[in-house]
Write an enzyme that holds these catalytic residues in place. Sequence first.
Site, mmCIF file in Angstrom:
data_model
loop_
_atom_site.group_PDB
_atom_site.id
_atom_site.type_symbol
_atom_site.label_atom_id
_atom_site.label_comp_id
_atom_site.label_asym_id
_atom_site.label_seq_id
_atom_site.Cartn_x
_atom_site.Cartn_y
_atom_site.Cartn_z
ATOM 1 N N ILE A 23 1.052 -1.269 0.019
ATOM 2 C CA ILE A 23 -0.251 -0.207 0.191
ATOM 3 C C ILE A 23 1.039 1.290 0.295
ATOM 4 O O ILE A 23 0.594 2.114 0.080
ATOM 5 C CB ILE A 23 -1.066 -0.163 1.281
ATOM 6 N N GLU B 233 7.680 -4.625 10.156
ATOM 7 C CA GLU B 233 6.598 -3.377 11.011
ATOM 8 C C GLU B 233 5.313 -4.188 11.201
ATOM 9 O O GLU B 233 5.139 -4.294 11.733
ATOM 10 C CB GLU B 233 6.154 -2.477 9.499
ATOM 11 N N HIS C 223 9.429 -8.950 -0.166
ATOM 12 C CA HIS C 223 8.959 -8.164 -0.941
ATOM 13 C C HIS C 223 9.390 -8.406 -1.997
ATOM 14 O O HIS C 223 10.197 -8.436 -2.505
ATOM 15 C CB HIS C 223 9.305 -6.600 -0.236
ATOM 16 N N HIS D 222 6.884 -11.851 5.424
ATOM 17 C CA HIS D 222 6.341 -11.544 3.917
ATOM 18 C C HIS D 222 7.265 -11.312 3.232
ATOM 19 O O HIS D 222 8.667 -10.354 3.752
ATOM 20 C CB HIS D 222 5.592 -9.875 3.739
#
Length: 134
Positions: A30, A89, A96, A94
């Site tokens: 996002i 965070e 990237h 995850h």
Amino acid sequence: MATIFTKIAHGEIPSYKVAESEEFYAFLDINPMVEGHTLVIPKNVENDYIFNLDDRTYLGLCAFAKKVAVAIKAAVPCKRVGVAVLGMEVPHTHIHLVPLQSEQDLDFRKEKLQLSQERFRQIADSIRSEYEKL
Ligand code: 5GP
């Protein structure tokens, strides 16, 4: 309590979906560094450190990310797709995937792009359609 990424993977929080398999999910970041910046996650494993994943999940995640990277490369003008894992965070593993024209494109300190919903949708649609051809 479920992480925000678990909620995204299960459609409880909206996202710009790029690809999905039974166990893994890919969606646009996002706050992208560049257009096509994508996150790849396991749907049902909330372990927050990639190197604590069991081998099966780790290898499955990497294989899924590879396929998504091929689709990104086909859909987004770039020299190659860079890979980064931070997890500073969001406490849900995850990867990237970042389309790169130069090494400066993978810099988490730089100001993030502001994209319209329409632009996010267009980028996600074009990556997804390349993914579906694979
Ligand atoms: P990290 O945990 O790897 O340091 O950074 C988390 C990444 O997740 C950031 O790039 C951030 O922009 C992205 N992110 C955080 N919350 C959301 C969200 O709700 N939706 C999407 N699509 N991305 C998010």
